[in-house]
Design a protein around this motif. Structure first.
Motif, PDB file in Angstrom:
ATOM      1  N   ASN A 272       8.233  -1.912  -8.536  1.00 14.91           N
ATOM      2  CA  ASN A 272       7.402  -0.951  -7.814  1.00 14.91           C
ATOM      3  C   ASN A 272       7.948   0.470  -7.869  1.00 14.91           C
ATOM      4  O   ASN A 272       7.203   1.432  -8.040  1.00 14.91           O
ATOM      5  CB  ASN A 272       7.245  -1.381  -6.355  1.00 14.91           C
ATOM      6  CG  ASN A 272       6.438  -2.662  -6.204  1.00 14.91           C
ATOM      7  OD1 ASN A 272       6.185  -3.352  -7.185  1.00 14.91           O
ATOM      8  ND2 ASN A 272       6.049  -2.994  -4.997  1.00 14.91           N
TER       9      ASN A 272
ATOM     10  N   CYS B 209       7.223   2.427 -11.772  1.00 18.79           N
ATOM     11  CA  CYS B 209       6.161   3.416 -11.551  1.00 18.79           C
ATOM     12  C   CYS B 209       6.671   4.839 -11.714  1.00 18.79           C
ATOM     13  O   CYS B 209       5.905   5.736 -12.088  1.00 18.79           O
ATOM     14  CB  CYS B 209       5.553   3.218 -10.160  1.00 18.79           C
ATOM     15  SG  CYS B 209       4.671   1.648  -9.998  1.00 18.79           S
TER      16      CYS B 209
ATOM     17  N   ILE C  25       3.983   6.321 -14.511  1.00 14.05           N
ATOM     18  CA  ILE C  25       2.920   7.200 -14.028  1.00 14.05           C
ATOM     19  C   ILE C  25       2.738   8.401 -14.957  1.00 14.05           C
ATOM     20  O   ILE C  25       1.622   8.795 -15.294  1.00 14.05           O
ATOM     21  CB  ILE C  25       3.194   7.685 -12.575  1.00 14.05           C
ATOM     22  CG1 ILE C  25       2.098   8.650 -12.097  1.00 14.05           C
ATOM     23  CG2 ILE C  25       4.559   8.346 -12.445  1.00 14.05           C
ATOM     24  CD1 ILE C  25       0.735   8.053 -12.019  1.00 14.05           C
TER      25      ILE C  25
ATOM     26  N   VAL D 297      -0.350  12.284  -3.557  1.00 11.93           N
ATOM     27  CA  VAL D 297      -0.040  10.866  -3.731  1.00 11.93           C
ATOM     28  C   VAL D 297      -0.383  10.166  -2.418  1.00 11.93           C
ATOM     29  O   VAL D 297       0.212  10.458  -1.383  1.00 11.93           O
ATOM     30  CB  VAL D 297       1.436  10.648  -4.098  1.00 11.93           C
ATOM     31  CG1 VAL D 297       1.756   9.157  -4.171  1.00 11.93           C
ATOM     32  CG2 VAL D 297       1.764  11.332  -5.428  1.00 11.93           C
TER      33      VAL D 297
ATOM     34  N   VAL E 239       5.851   2.258  -4.625  1.00 10.15           N
ATOM     35  CA  VAL E 239       5.090   2.830  -5.744  1.00 10.15           C
ATOM     36  C   VAL E 239       4.916   4.332  -5.549  1.00 10.15           C
ATOM     37  O   VAL E 239       5.134   5.129  -6.461  1.00 10.15           O
ATOM     38  CB  VAL E 239       3.720   2.139  -5.879  1.00 10.15           C
ATOM     39  CG1 VAL E 239       2.868   2.853  -6.930  1.00 10.15           C
ATOM     40  CG2 VAL E 239       3.891   0.678  -6.257  1.00 10.15           C
ATOM     41  N   GLY E 240       4.523   4.729  -4.351  1.00 14.66           N
ATOM     42  CA  GLY E 240       4.348   6.147  -4.054  1.00 14.66           C
ATOM     43  C   GLY E 240       5.633   6.934  -4.199  1.00 14.66           C
ATOM     44  O   GLY E 240       5.632   8.066  -4.709  1.00 14.66           O
TER      45      GLY E 240
ATOM     46  N   CYS F 129       6.226   7.526  -7.921  1.00 10.45           N
ATOM     47  CA  CYS F 129       5.305   8.535  -8.465  1.00 10.45           C
ATOM     48  C   CYS F 129       5.706   9.942  -8.017  1.00 10.45           C
ATOM     49  O   CYS F 129       5.734  10.882  -8.818  1.00 10.45           O
ATOM     50  CB  CYS F 129       3.881   8.238  -8.029  1.00 10.45           C
ATOM     51  SG  CYS F 129       3.174   6.729  -8.717  1.00 10.45           S
TER      52      CYS F 129
ATOM     53  N   THR G  22      -3.737   7.259  -6.032  1.00 17.64           N
ATOM     54  CA  THR G  22      -3.733   6.319  -4.913  1.00 17.64           C
ATOM     55  C   THR G  22      -2.707   5.214  -5.151  1.00 17.64           C
ATOM     56  O   THR G  22      -2.611   4.676  -6.248  1.00 17.64           O
ATOM     57  CB  THR G  22      -5.125   5.694  -4.709  1.00 17.64           C
ATOM     58  OG1 THR G  22      -5.547   5.062  -5.932  1.00 17.64           O
ATOM     59  CG2 THR G  22      -6.136   6.749  -4.319  1.00 17.64           C
ATOM     60  N   CYS G  23      -1.951   4.883  -4.110  1.00 23.69           N
ATOM     61  CA  CYS G  23      -0.883   3.870  -4.217  1.00 23.69           C
ATOM     62  C   CYS G  23      -0.808   3.028  -2.947  1.00 23.69           C
ATOM     63  O   CYS G  23       0.284   2.719  -2.469  1.00 23.69           O
ATOM     64  CB  CYS G  23       0.476   4.528  -4.435  1.00 23.69           C
ATOM     65  SG  CYS G  23       0.543   5.825  -5.661  1.00 23.69           S
TER      66      CYS G  23
ATOM     67  N   ASN H 233      -5.570   5.644 -10.052  1.00 29.71           N
ATOM     68  CA  ASN H 233      -5.057   4.649  -9.118  1.00 29.71           C
ATOM     69  C   ASN H 233      -3.815   3.971  -9.674  1.00 29.71           C
ATOM     70  O   ASN H 233      -3.787   3.551 -10.832  1.00 29.71           O
ATOM     71  CB  ASN H 233      -6.153   3.601  -8.856  1.00 29.71           C
ATOM     72  CG  ASN H 233      -5.654   2.431  -8.046  1.00 29.71           C
ATOM     73  OD1 ASN H 233      -4.898   2.596  -7.100  1.00 29.71           O
ATOM     74  ND2 ASN H 233      -6.070   1.232  -8.423  1.00 29.71           N
ATOM     75  N   MET H 234      -2.781   3.884  -8.849  1.00 30.03           N
ATOM     76  CA  MET H 234      -1.564   3.154  -9.225  1.00 30.03           C
ATOM     77  C   MET H 234      -1.367   1.912  -8.350  1.00 30.03           C
ATOM     78  O   MET H 234      -0.364   1.220  -8.469  1.00 30.03           O
ATOM     79  CB  MET H 234      -0.340   4.061  -9.108  1.00 30.03           C
ATOM     80  CG  MET H 234      -0.181   5.017 -10.269  1.00 30.03           C
ATOM     81  SD  MET H 234       0.253   4.205 -11.811  1.00 30.03           S
ATOM     82  CE  MET H 234       1.984   3.801 -11.492  1.00 30.03           C
ATOM     83  N   GLY H 235      -2.315   1.643  -7.443  1.00 29.66           N
ATOM     84  CA  GLY H 235      -2.284   0.403  -6.687  1.00 29.66           C
ATOM     85  C   GLY H 235      -2.923  -0.691  -7.514  1.00 29.66           C
ATOM     86  O   GLY H 235      -3.572  -0.431  -8.537  1.00 29.66           O
TER      87      GLY H 235
END
Length: 550
Positions: free
Chosen positions: A309, A313, A317, A336, A342-343, A346, A392-393, A416-418
């Motif tokens: 995660n 990422c 990203i 973000v 994840v966030g 990024c 988005t995460c 989106n990265m979720g």
């Protein structure tokens, strides 16, 4: 007539001739402009441009005919190929392995309409083209070189066959790295049937390589929504084979088996889930008293949270955004949404390239972490009109709504990265007043009536695996964790795990980490007996309690 007057007249005639040539060239170019069902003749286009004088102004403006692609809602069974055909052809090719691997003669035919046979004479699979298997095998061999820990686990346990008798149905991204995991499970004694958890992340040549070895794979890049569920059903519903283990990424497979095949679901011995969305679904089932099998929450294991995660990422990203948009991040304003692992990854990557990064959060602890890391925590509506990029995460739904998309400025990028494709309200953009224009693979310009364009990546699905690749080494950590979780659930004595959701044992997390240290030639310090006694620990671990936050 004077000499000056003659020269002037000659110049007028020459200018008139050049304007006429310009107009003819423009008309020739306009006639050649690409429409939905024609291909551009690059030789004629080059000729047309060379006919346009560069030293005189052209009176007639060249008119570009836009190749506008309008998308309707996802197709049903009667139109299951319309989506994959309406998008750019390159979106059905594997991104990381070059489009040249794709047999273009097969591109127009849905894999569901093909009859393909592997070298073993089996047709129990459905992939883009079995002819790509050789290229896929090379991809898998390359991935194995950076997944030494998983290969080490395979060699150590291969003789014992800890998964003998296991019938595993899996729904994950189908990439070269996942293939190494699947072949490890097979080497440990399992039978596997596999499908994709994302319609854009499948590497077609890897799916072909797995099918060639006898693994029943039902997946290809560019599936429609109907194809997606059909593939899941084909994995589960087959004569003479019933799964007893589930490996899921997102919860779609688990949900399908639970809803469509309740008798099969009751006989499952264990579920391993690796995503925020899927884990959330499992906890919902557990809370409602409907989870009748033990499940392992791999997503919240340390080796998944901190490495896949965060670190994965942090690198992927930028790769995804650069490949799709060629954007320069220096000075760009980026939001973000979500400051989980994840966030955090990024934000760190974007900040390092000079972007101005904002964070949105619902959790005061995560929000405070963002503040301490130097990011301004805002509500999305406060900055929606000024930002250049939204990522988005969260794993939630409707994080970016239609109203907010309406207020974004021209040229903004949304991605989106979720895991789930519900974070961006993409469905609200499929309306008659908006035009969708596919400009390259996985890149759509959504055009408003006033001409404003918002750049949407991967139709709101997972950016890094849809549009680029992810670091193999990090995926080795996650894959090893998944393999051990399957082994643990399958071999656990009756009564060890009840019908609930469990975290991976700490000792197993530490074992996964130790397998990967050799790559860095890292040497662990060992506790003396006196030190171990002072700390109240076993010299061999686990070294942290379950409640410890890394």
């Amino acid at each position: 007539m004077s000499e000056a007057a003659g020269d002037a007249k000659l110049e007028v005639k020459q200018a008139s001739k050049e304007v006429k040539e310009s107009e003819n060239a423009a008309e020739k170019y306009s006639a050649m402009t690409v429409s939905k069902n024609s291909e551009m003749n690059m030789g004629e286009l080059s000729s047309a441009f060379s006919a346009v004088p560069t030293h005189k102004p052209v009176k007639k403006q060249i008119q570009f005919v836009e190749d506008k692609q309008e998308f309707s809602r996802f197709p049903t069974k009667t139109g299951r190929r319309s989506l994959s055909r309406s998008i750019s052809q390159s979106s059905t090719d594997s991104y990381s392995s070059a489009a040249s691997y794709t047999d273009s003669s097969d591109d127009e035919t849905s894999p569901r309409d093909k009859t393909q046979v592997n070298i073993k004479g089996s047709s129990d699979f459905c992939v883009k083209s079995i002819k790509q298997a050789e290229f896929g095998r090379r991809e898998i061999e390359i991935a194995e070189q950076d997944m030494s820990a998983l290969i080490s686990l395979r060699k150590r346990a291969q003789s014992e066959k800890p998964l003998a008798g296991a019938k595993i149905v899996g729904c994950t991204h189908i990439t070269a790295q996942t293939a190494v995991l699947i072949e490890t499970l097979v080497a440990l004694g399992a039978q596997c049937r596999w499908t994709a958890c994302n319609i854009y992340s499948t590497q077609n040549e890897v799916a072909a390589a797995l099918s060639e070895t006898g693994v029943a794979v039902f997946a290809w890049k560019g599936e429609s929504e109907d194809d997606f569920w059909w593939c899941i059903d084909r994995c589960v519903n087959t004569e003479g084979w019933q799964p007893n283990m589930i490996l899921d990424d997102g919860g779609d497979l688990t949900h399908w088996v639970y809803k469509k095949y309740p008798n099969v679901f009751k006989k499952i011995r264990g579920i391993v889930e690796e995503s925020v969305t899927g884990v959330h679904r499992l906890y919902q089932l557990s809370k409602a008293g409907k989870l009748c099998v033990p499940a392992m929450n791999v997503n919240d294991s340390v080796t998944k949270q901190k490495f896949d995660n965060l670190y994965c990422c942090r690198e992927s990203i930028l790769d995804g955004l650069k490949r799709t948009t060629d954007v320069m991040f220096g000075g760009k304003q980026v939001v973000v949404c979500g400051y989980g692992e994840v966030g955090k990854g990024c934000c760190a990557a974007l900040k390092a390239l000079g972007a101005i990064v904002y964070v949105t959060e619902i959790d005061p602890i995560c929000a405070l972490q963002a503040c301490m890391d130097g990011f301004r925590v805002v509500k999305l509506n406060e900055v929606i009109r000024q930002v250049d990029v939204i990522i988005t995460c969260t794993g939630n739904k409707n994080v970016v709504t239609r109203d907010q998309l309406d207020r974004m400025k021209n040229g903004s990028i949304v991605c989106n990265m979720g895991h789930s494709n519900t974070e961006i309200d993409v469905a609200s953009l499929r309306t008659p007043e908006l035009t969708w224009e596919r400009v390259r693979s996985q890149v759509d310009h959504v055009i408003w009536p006033d001409g404003k364009r918002v750049i949407l990546l991967a139709e709101g699905r997972l950016l890094n695996l849809s549009c680029s690749t992810v670091p193999t080494f990090v995926l080795s950590i996650t894959a090893t964790t998944q393999a051990l979780a399957l082994i643990e659930l399958y071999n656990a004595p009756e009564g060890r795990y009840k019908q609930d959701v469990y975290l991976l044992p700490k000792k197993m997390d530490e074992y996964v980490a130790s397998l990967h240290l050799a790559t860095f030639d890292a040497h662990l310090t060992e506790l003396s007996d006196e030190q171990a006694k002072y700390l109240g620990l076993n010299k061999n671990g686990p070294f942290k309690p379950n409640y410890y936050r890394y």
